[in-house]
Scaffold this motif. Structure first.
Motif, PDB file in Angstrom:
ATOM      1  N   SER A 131       0.804  -1.223   0.000  1.00 44.48           N
ATOM      2  CA  SER A 131       0.000   0.000   0.000  1.00 44.48           C
ATOM      3  C   SER A 131       0.839   1.276   0.000  1.00 44.48           C
ATOM      4  O   SER A 131       0.481   2.264  -0.630  1.00 44.48           O
ATOM      5  CB  SER A 131      -0.941   0.003   1.210  1.00 44.48           C
ATOM      6  OG  SER A 131      -0.192  -0.029   2.409  1.00 44.48           O
ATOM      7  N   SER A 132       1.961   1.250   0.660  1.00 42.22           N
ATOM      8  CA  SER A 132       2.776   2.469   0.771  1.00 42.22           C
ATOM      9  C   SER A 132       3.878   2.542  -0.266  1.00 42.22           C
ATOM     10  O   SER A 132       4.406   3.620  -0.537  1.00 42.22           O
ATOM     11  CB  SER A 132       3.405   2.544   2.161  1.00 42.22           C
ATOM     12  OG  SER A 132       4.373   1.504   2.332  1.00 42.22           O
ATOM     13  N   LYS A 133       4.243   1.364  -0.832  1.00 43.30           N
ATOM     14  CA  LYS A 133       5.352   1.262  -1.777  1.00 43.30           C
ATOM     15  C   LYS A 133       6.632   1.876  -1.186  1.00 43.30           C
ATOM     16  O   LYS A 133       7.453   2.458  -1.882  1.00 43.30           O
ATOM     17  CB  LYS A 133       4.998   1.945  -3.096  1.00 43.30           C
ATOM     18  CG  LYS A 133       3.757   1.359  -3.764  1.00 43.30           C
ATOM     19  CD  LYS A 133       3.608   1.841  -5.175  1.00 43.30           C
ATOM     20  CE  LYS A 133       2.329   1.320  -5.814  1.00 43.30           C
ATOM     21  NZ  LYS A 133       2.192  -0.128  -5.728  1.00 43.30           N
ATOM     22  N   SER A 134       6.736   1.716   0.131  1.00 46.78           N
ATOM     23  CA  SER A 134       7.916   2.197   0.844  1.00 46.78           C
ATOM     24  C   SER A 134       8.381   1.100   1.794  1.00 46.78           C
ATOM     25  O   SER A 134       7.561   0.456   2.468  1.00 46.78           O
ATOM     26  CB  SER A 134       7.596   3.468   1.634  1.00 46.78           C
ATOM     27  OG  SER A 134       8.642   3.776   2.528  1.00 46.78           O
ATOM     28  N   LEU A 135       9.670   0.879   1.851  1.00 43.42           N
ATOM     29  CA  LEU A 135      10.207  -0.158   2.725  1.00 43.42           C
ATOM     30  C   LEU A 135      10.269   0.314   4.176  1.00 43.42           C
ATOM     31  O   LEU A 135      10.166  -0.496   5.109  1.00 43.42           O
ATOM     32  CB  LEU A 135      11.606  -0.558   2.248  1.00 43.42           C
ATOM     33  CG  LEU A 135      12.249  -1.773   2.933  1.00 43.42           C
ATOM     34  CD1 LEU A 135      11.386  -3.015   2.727  1.00 43.42           C
ATOM     35  CD2 LEU A 135      13.655  -2.009   2.381  1.00 43.42           C
ATOM     36  N   LEU A 136      10.415   1.608   4.364  1.00 44.07           N
ATOM     37  CA  LEU A 136      10.592   2.147   5.706  1.00 44.07           C
ATOM     38  C   LEU A 136       9.355   1.947   6.577  1.00 44.07           C
ATOM     39  O   LEU A 136       9.464   1.548   7.743  1.00 44.07           O
ATOM     40  CB  LEU A 136      10.934   3.635   5.632  1.00 44.07           C
ATOM     41  CG  LEU A 136      11.171   4.339   6.978  1.00 44.07           C
ATOM     42  CD1 LEU A 136      12.332   3.695   7.722  1.00 44.07           C
ATOM     43  CD2 LEU A 136      11.426   5.824   6.754  1.00 44.07           C
ATOM     44  N   LEU A 137       8.151   2.211   6.041  1.00 43.78           N
ATOM     45  CA  LEU A 137       6.923   2.120   6.817  1.00 43.78           C
ATOM     46  C   LEU A 137       6.672   0.711   7.350  1.00 43.78           C
ATOM     47  O   LEU A 137       6.405   0.545   8.548  1.00 43.78           O
ATOM     48  CB  LEU A 137       5.730   2.604   5.990  1.00 43.78           C
ATOM     49  CG  LEU A 137       4.383   2.589   6.714  1.00 43.78           C
ATOM     50  CD1 LEU A 137       4.426   3.472   7.945  1.00 43.78           C
ATOM     51  CD2 LEU A 137       3.265   3.018   5.772  1.00 43.78           C
ATOM     52  N   PRO A 138       6.724  -0.337   6.514  1.00 41.46           N
ATOM     53  CA  PRO A 138       6.497  -1.685   7.058  1.00 41.46           C
ATOM     54  C   PRO A 138       7.551  -2.097   8.081  1.00 41.46           C
ATOM     55  O   PRO A 138       7.229  -2.795   9.045  1.00 41.46           O
ATOM     56  CB  PRO A 138       6.522  -2.586   5.822  1.00 41.46           C
ATOM     57  CG  PRO A 138       7.155  -1.794   4.753  1.00 41.46           C
ATOM     58  CD  PRO A 138       6.840  -0.368   5.040  1.00 41.46           C
ATOM     59  N   ILE A 139       8.788  -1.671   7.880  1.00 42.73           N
ATOM     60  CA  ILE A 139       9.837  -2.002   8.852  1.00 42.73           C
ATOM     61  C   ILE A 139       9.539  -1.348  10.201  1.00 42.73           C
ATOM     62  O   ILE A 139       9.641  -1.982  11.257  1.00 42.73           O
ATOM     63  CB  ILE A 139      11.227  -1.565   8.332  1.00 42.73           C
ATOM     64  CG1 ILE A 139      11.651  -2.453   7.162  1.00 42.73           C
ATOM     65  CG2 ILE A 139      12.266  -1.628   9.448  1.00 42.73           C
ATOM     66  CD1 ILE A 139      12.969  -2.058   6.532  1.00 42.73           C
ATOM     67  N   LEU A 140       9.132  -0.074  10.138  1.00 43.05           N
ATOM     68  CA  LEU A 140       8.791   0.629  11.376  1.00 43.05           C
ATOM     69  C   LEU A 140       7.577   0.011  12.060  1.00 43.05           C
ATOM     70  O   LEU A 140       7.529  -0.107  13.284  1.00 43.05           O
ATOM     71  CB  LEU A 140       8.534   2.111  11.080  1.00 43.05           C
ATOM     72  CG  LEU A 140       9.751   2.960  10.707  1.00 43.05           C
ATOM     73  CD1 LEU A 140       9.319   4.366  10.319  1.00 43.05           C
ATOM     74  CD2 LEU A 140      10.746   3.011  11.861  1.00 43.05           C
ATOM     75  N   ALA A 141       6.594  -0.384  11.250  1.00 39.90           N
ATOM     76  CA  ALA A 141       5.376  -0.976  11.812  1.00 39.90           C
ATOM     77  C   ALA A 141       5.667  -2.311  12.498  1.00 39.90           C
ATOM     78  O   ALA A 141       5.186  -2.574  13.611  1.00 39.90           O
ATOM     79  CB  ALA A 141       4.346  -1.164  10.703  1.00 39.90           C
ATOM     80  N   VAL A 142       6.464  -3.155  11.849  1.00 35.61           N
ATOM     81  CA  VAL A 142       6.815  -4.450  12.444  1.00 35.61           C
ATOM     82  C   VAL A 142       7.646  -4.245  13.704  1.00 35.61           C
ATOM     83  O   VAL A 142       7.453  -4.937  14.715  1.00 35.61           O
ATOM     84  CB  VAL A 142       7.568  -5.322  11.419  1.00 35.61           C
ATOM     85  CG1 VAL A 142       8.160  -6.553  12.100  1.00 35.61           C
ATOM     86  CG2 VAL A 142       6.628  -5.755  10.302  1.00 35.61           C
ATOM     87  N   THR A 143       8.563  -3.290  13.658  1.00 38.18           N
ATOM     88  CA  THR A 143       9.372  -2.997  14.846  1.00 38.18           C
ATOM     89  C   THR A 143       8.498  -2.542  16.002  1.00 38.18           C
ATOM     90  O   THR A 143       8.702  -2.946  17.156  1.00 38.18           O
ATOM     91  CB  THR A 143      10.412  -1.902  14.525  1.00 38.18           C
ATOM     92  OG1 THR A 143      11.239  -2.338  13.445  1.00 38.18           O
ATOM     93  CG2 THR A 143      11.278  -1.601  15.741  1.00 38.18           C
ATOM     94  N   LEU A 144       7.511  -1.710  15.686  1.00 43.86           N
ATOM     95  CA  LEU A 144       6.582  -1.240  16.720  1.00 43.86           C
ATOM     96  C   LEU A 144       5.762  -2.391  17.295  1.00 43.86           C
ATOM     97  O   LEU A 144       5.561  -2.476  18.517  1.00 43.86           O
ATOM     98  CB  LEU A 144       5.653  -0.181  16.143  1.00 43.86           C
ATOM     99  CG  LEU A 144       4.612   0.411  17.099  1.00 43.86           C
ATOM    100  CD1 LEU A 144       5.297   1.101  18.270  1.00 43.86           C
ATOM    101  CD2 LEU A 144       3.709   1.397  16.368  1.00 43.86           C
ATOM    102  N   LEU A 145       5.304  -3.292  16.422  1.00 43.23           N
ATOM    103  CA  LEU A 145       4.544  -4.451  16.887  1.00 43.23           C
ATOM    104  C   LEU A 145       5.393  -5.330  17.804  1.00 43.23           C
ATOM    105  O   LEU A 145       4.911  -5.819  18.833  1.00 43.23           O
ATOM    106  CB  LEU A 145       4.050  -5.268  15.696  1.00 43.23           C
ATOM    107  CG  LEU A 145       2.851  -4.712  14.929  1.00 43.23           C
ATOM    108  CD1 LEU A 145       2.565  -5.582  13.706  1.00 43.23           C
ATOM    109  CD2 LEU A 145       1.616  -4.647  15.822  1.00 43.23           C
ATOM    110  N   LEU A 146       6.647  -5.517  17.435  1.00 45.71           N
ATOM    111  CA  LEU A 146       7.550  -6.331  18.258  1.00 45.71           C
ATOM    112  C   LEU A 146       7.771  -5.681  19.624  1.00 45.71           C
ATOM    113  O   LEU A 146       7.777  -6.363  20.654  1.00 45.71           O
ATOM    114  CB  LEU A 146       8.888  -6.521  17.543  1.00 45.71           C
ATOM    115  CG  LEU A 146       8.868  -7.427  16.305  1.00 45.71           C
ATOM    116  CD1 LEU A 146      10.212  -7.392  15.606  1.00 45.71           C
ATOM    117  CD2 LEU A 146       8.514  -8.862  16.695  1.00 45.71           C
ATOM    118  N   ALA A 147       7.956  -4.367  19.629  1.00 46.45           N
ATOM    119  CA  ALA A 147       8.177  -3.655  20.890  1.00 46.45           C
ATOM    120  C   ALA A 147       6.940  -3.735  21.783  1.00 46.45           C
ATOM    121  O   ALA A 147       7.036  -3.954  22.998  1.00 46.45           O
ATOM    122  CB  ALA A 147       8.533  -2.199  20.612  1.00 46.45           C
ATOM    123  N   MET A 148       5.760  -3.575  21.174  1.00 48.67           N
ATOM    124  CA  MET A 148       4.521  -3.665  21.940  1.00 48.67           C
ATOM    125  C   MET A 148       4.308  -5.074  22.482  1.00 48.67           C
ATOM    126  O   MET A 148       3.866  -5.254  23.620  1.00 48.67           O
ATOM    127  CB  MET A 148       3.332  -3.250  21.066  1.00 48.67           C
ATOM    128  CG  MET A 148       3.307  -1.780  20.707  1.00 48.67           C
ATOM    129  SD  MET A 148       2.003  -1.369  19.505  1.00 48.67           S
ATOM    130  CE  MET A 148       0.534  -1.876  20.411  1.00 48.67           C
TER     131      MET A 148
END
Length: 224
Positions: A59-76
């Motif tokens: 959806s975003s066609k950006s690698l940064l957003l999914p990486i940040l989202a997964v990192t946030l999920l892992l931290a949570m």
């Protein structure tokens, strides 16, 4: 009492109360990283992380957003697991460790021991009659301070419980371990305990995280 290196095993005294509770909580908190790794290996967790990554990447066609989202999920997830684990520790502290003297020292067929070194408590173990089978003794609250491990203290504590079981006329010593307690299971097996059952904790969180409990047994030889 047993002498060993510069340590000795003795029965619990009231002045040990805070040290025992603090060592139990500290020792249990050491399992949080292993618990996180265990949960991350669950298929549904891998699927959620992979789907989140792929959907955001598409959806975003950006690698940064999914990486940040997964990192946030892992931290949570790490924070959530830590919170749930701390609730379990608090439950134990409010259960048998709330009044150690009443639960163990003043109860028939029960006892609590500590390992003392340099006038400090560096290890603990407890035993009380099993709730499942008569004539069986349940080994509980085994813990050795990290800087005193590797000296055979845990094995000596096991032998203390086994000797106590023999004196009480018990047929076996039983205990439970969690799937993240690999070193503890190896130690128990080296002493002579044998695993006889595995089961998943029958709660929603237990099933989701595949929290597996292994039950061990040490049969007391019949006296001739």
């Amino acid at each position: 009492m047993s002498a060993m290196v510069d340590c000795r095993i003795r029965e619990y005294r009231d002045e040990d109360y805070e040290a025992v509770r603090e060592m139990f909580a500290t020792g249990m908190n050491e399992y949080v990283p292993a618990l996180c790794v265990h949960v991350l290996k669950q298929p549904w967790v891998i699927l959620v992380l992979a789907c989140t990554f792929c959907l955001l990447l598409t959806s975003s066609k950006s690698l940064l957003l999914p990486i940040l989202a997964v990192t946030l999920l892992l931290a949570m997830g790490r924070q959530l697991l830590g919170y749930v684990w701390s609730m379990y520790i608090d439950h134990c502290l409010k259960e048998d460790l709330l009044d150690i003297r009443t639960t163990y020292m003043d109860s028939k067929g029960a006892c609590f021991w500590v390992v003392e070194a340099d006038e400090c408590v560096v290890g603990t173990v407890a035993a009380r009659p099993s709730d499942e089978q008569e004539e069986e003794l349940m080994l509980k609250r085994m813990s050795v301070r990290k800087d005193y491990r590797g000296q055979g203290l845990a094995k000596a504590l096991c032998q203390t419980v086994i000797c106590f079981a023999q004196q009480q006329g018990c047929s076996a010593v039983v205990l439970n371990t969690l799937m993240v307690q690999d070193e503890a299971r190896m130690m128990y097996e080296s002493v002579g305990f044998q695993k006889y059952r595995d089961y998943v904790l029958p709660t929603v969180s237990g099933r989701l995280a595949s929290v597996t409990i292994s039950k061990y047994r040490y049969d007391i030889p019949c006296s001739s």
